[in-house]
Design an enzyme around this catalytic site. Structure first.
Site: not given
Lengths: 572, 572
Positions: B217, B396-398, B440-441, B482, B539, B553
């Protein structure tokens, strides 16, 4: 970029070896390519595909039951040599003759063509069908002169299915020709591709644009367009391909089409699917019935980003051939029963080198440094020649010159070690050049060197004048074999002035070194106008890759090497 | 780069539609993904694969006879929602229960897990097996916590073959677990990948280097290495994977291995074959027998350039399962007899919205602008949240926040139009958020909104204090679901201080706007330390994508949205 590479010069060979290792159920490696690992019925027509490497799965990835019988694998983007073609055909022959299928490129035409005569002499009847599906590369009237791109798959599949159905050589050839006539393709490029070991792509597409009419050897396309949505690009491709839709007739083509959305390499499957969504909608709206669509990578161009659309307009026979089962490393459809595994007999044809007379052998040894010089100069100029070729063609010219001249030198050294005379020296050197380089220039240089061999003798040393006359004949071979004339903007623009000037100077009584120097200057002058022409017209010349009329960097390299030899002769 | 795209937000959906159109013999599209187009025997265990999109052929390209029964397809790199999982399982069920197979990622675990209970209530027994083949992502001791990469293919193939052989649910689950335990992978990246619509890759690899231990990803790997030859890279990959070779035993693993050399997307087949040449040599020298090697693209990561090596250490049972026939769009081996085409019954579950009391409905309408604000703020911050996520996770959070909040707003508007009360308002909004965002979010935000619904009533309007207490409960849901604690560097670092401060201020008698503003400040403070931590340790955190401990995030976006709501409350 190519990241996984050992020696860039060995990339195509390493890749082929790995491909065979990964597909031992399908492929057996032979000199020049691969043949099926499994047996076929006696008398079945063999379908042999091939061309340069860098297009996986085309062509070796299509070998297997119901698909091709063998694939001849040239170097990256370079046609294989005639002896490679011969080897693969011999290994794949089952007594029914062979149809040789490849994209319509000058080098492939030369090399496959040259293999026909020796094969025929051994009773293997071969037919050549050149694939010419790329709409971008010539006019509708001249469709047979177009180059072959992803539509290769349709033509290969039709021929292979005809062979598997037990049709005879005439019928398999006819099926291939019919499929080719029914197939049209158009592609777009988003980025160029980069040869293994190179740091820069063969061409670039400006950001925010795409190139219409790409070739599969890094040829940059015929026009630039502002970047568009997938829908916009799909619409353009469909329009262009449907522009050559044949009339619908009862019992013939009635709106059934095979469809291939082909990724060029770096374009993701997900993107191809997005494009196909619109392609399907548009074709359906046009009243067409899509038969067994293929969306994926079938004819790639290394890491080029781009996509092409191919349609085969089906009649009932072509539809049956398209739907027939096939099983190969990269194209599998339906259920095929494979034959038994077979032992492939290697056709090793090592020719023993005959010793010449002491005089001729001594002269052969004296002439060896000239072949060394050709190899040295080719290596020194590899990058610049490749760069020049990437403007007009497929960027492999520098590499081809190095491979050819190096192979020629190696064979010549072996010949000298075996005390060969001058005739044998140049004969084996020419054969090795053609074999080592492949491609058009490989065939031409090989033939020229062998012509030198024909003009000389293993029994006596040649006089200076005789050497000069032999060189003239060799230089004339380029024009004869290439069927090109001065002014066609080919290497003949360099070879013809060279031969003319050398003749005039020798006739006038000049010594060889002086005459050669003048001839080399004439060649350079001819090549310069060609090179300039290429640089100016580079983009527009993409059409030409299918014809011998545009091997322009060859003129430059010829002039370069002749000038280098002039220096040698002056100092010897 | 992605070139063939219409609306980037629709890319995954467009791609899925095109994929199904191109593979109608194999796939039928259903809500949330695909199911087999052909029938399977009654009572056969269904194997359902899935996860985010962008990995073609994983996962939908593996659906067909002998392969998977269905694939749940999330957005690009985002896990599908629970209702998508439910839908695909229902469409694929043949009465034998289902094994749900996916790579070990937090979002997938949450969403697939959430689907089990409603399916079970309808008599569909499901088992979850998470695939964890990636050596780079955790220690040998914690191998079950590793993430899943290309080894997915082996585990999926084993489970599917076991199902096709008629084994029962326990046995198919056991086969999947055994295959996962026997599978190890290690990969390298040469370039990062770029999300559709984005201008920049999720990460870059410095020129002249490669990254070891890539994720699929866009996770950037665990260590950088000086660029090496294909042989050098093959040697490193083989060493790492063989480091966890099990002991050879009679009747068990005896040196037979399945091998996958997997291209990540932009890496050419020719390169994969070059690498495989060395892999085969090294494995053979190590005394291993290679069984049916696969060299190609099986689990990609958009246009990432890179390669991974996967080995499955075979016992006789696993070898039989690996060699069993299978037929799907992208993985075909042996000869399979497909069932008849079947009609797939759509499981449309539109829930009618119940009207609330006039007071509660009026309050629902008053609260709607808060959901509008969440959607607006998410859109405004999409790029920066995506950027932040690309450091720590999969970028992909945004996108997920926008998809979730937009879907929630749309559902909420429909609810208000149907005169829903506040309980229903937040219940449908939460369900839509989870459904629209996946990941997840998405699961956490969806659950939090639904918790609000549970705390409120459709019969009466809530007091300010009640609204505040409901918000506290909702904020606490993030930590409960979570299973994370403050200091774990997750979004709980923002949600817990928010809930604590809001409780303290309401207890102290502050009005809601004042209390909320203080709570939002506390959330921001918590998020800042997290964000800082992520930026510094980016990293090194690649390990963490398999665990809920690193949705960092999320803390930033939570704080951002709560601050925005504070402004709204202050001005209303």
């Amino acid at each position: 970029m190519t990241y996984l590479v050992n020696d860039p010069k060995q990339f195509a060979a390493d890749s082929l070896t790995g491909m065979v290792a990964a597909n031992e159920d399908y492929l057996t490696e032979v000199h020049g390519g691969v043949t099926r690992a499994t047996d076929s019925p006696q008398g079945e027509v063999a379908v042999i595909v091939g061309g340069g490497s860098g297009h996986y799965p085309a062509f070796a990835g299509w070998v297997g039951p119901g698909m091709a019988h063998g694939a001849v694998c040239g170097n990256i983007f370079a046609s294989p040599s005639a002896s490679q073609v011969e080897s693969v055909v011999r290994a794949s022959d089952h007594g029914g003759g062979a149809v040789l299928l490849f994209g319509n490129y000058a080098g492939d035409r030369l090399q496959f063509g040259a293999a026909q005569s020796p094969l025929g002499a051994d009773g293997i009847d071969t037919r050549i069908v050149t694939i010419s599906d790329d709409i971008a590369s010539d006019t509708p009237q001249n469709w047979k002169d177009r180059r072959g791109i992803a539509g290769d798959l349709f033509v290969v599949k039709a021929a292979c299915a005809a062979a598997a159905a037990g049709r005879d050589l005439d019928a398999v050839e006819a099926a291939a020709n019919k499929a080719n006539e029914a197939t049209r393709s158009m592609g777009v490029a988003f980025t160029g591709c980069t040869l293994p070991g190179a740091d820069e792509p063969l061409f670039t597409v400006p950001e925010g644009e795409y190139a219409l009419g790409l070739g599969i050897h890094g040829e940059p396309g015929i026009s630039s367009h502002k970047m568009d949505t997938a829908e916009g690009i799909a619409t353009l491709l469909v329009e262009r391909v449907l522009a050559e839709e044949p009339a619908r007739t009862a019992g013939g083509y009635d709106g059934h089409v095979a469809v291939l959305v082909n990724g060029l390499g770096a374009t993701k499957y997900e993107e191809l699917f997005v494009l196909y969504g619109t392609v399907k909608k548009l074709l359906t709206e046009h009243g067409l019935t899509i038969v067994h669509p293929i969306v994926g990578e079938q004819v790639t161009s290394l890491d080029m980003a781009g996509v092409s659309l191919s349609l085969m307009y089906l009649d009932p026979d072509l539809e049956e051939l398209w739907l027939a089962p096939g099983d190969s490393p990269a194209y599998k459809t339906g259920s095929v029963t494979a034959g038994q595994r077979r032992e492939v007999v290697a056709h090793d044809e090592k020719v023993a080198i005959r010793a010449g007379s002491p005089e001729s052998a001594a002269q052969a040894e004296e002439l060896l440094p000239l072949l060394q010089a050709l190899a040295d100069m080719s290596s020194a100029n590899e990058a610049s020649l490749g760069k020049l070729d990437s403007i007009a063609g497929d960027g492999d010219h520098g590499q081809g010159m190095v491979l050819g001249s190096t192979a020629a030198l190696k064979a010549a050294k072996q010949a000298v070690a075996a005390h060969a005379g001058t005739s044998t020296l140049f004969d084996v050197a020419g054969a090795a050049w053609s074999e080592g380089a492949g491609g058009t220039s490989g065939a031409l240089w090989g033939a020229a060197l062998r012509e030198l061999g024909t003009m000389l003798s293993d029994d006596q040393a040649a006089t200076e004048d005789r050497l000069g006359r032999a060189a003239i004949a060799a230089a004339r071979r380029f024009a004869q074999l290439g069927e090109a004339r001065p002014g066609d903007k080919t290497m003949v623009d360099a070879t013809a002035p060279f031969a003319d000037e050398l003749t005039a100077r020798l006739d006038a009584g000049d010594d060889l070194a002086t005459a050669w120097a003048a001839a080399a200057r004439a060649a350079t002058k001819g090549a310069e106008s060609t090179a300039d022409m290429v640089a100016r017209k580079g983009r527009a010349r993409t059409h030409g890759t299918a014809s011998l009329g545009h091997q322009d960097p060859g003129a430059v390299s010829f002039a370069l090497l002749m000038s280098g030899l002039a220096d040698r002769l002056a100092n010897s």
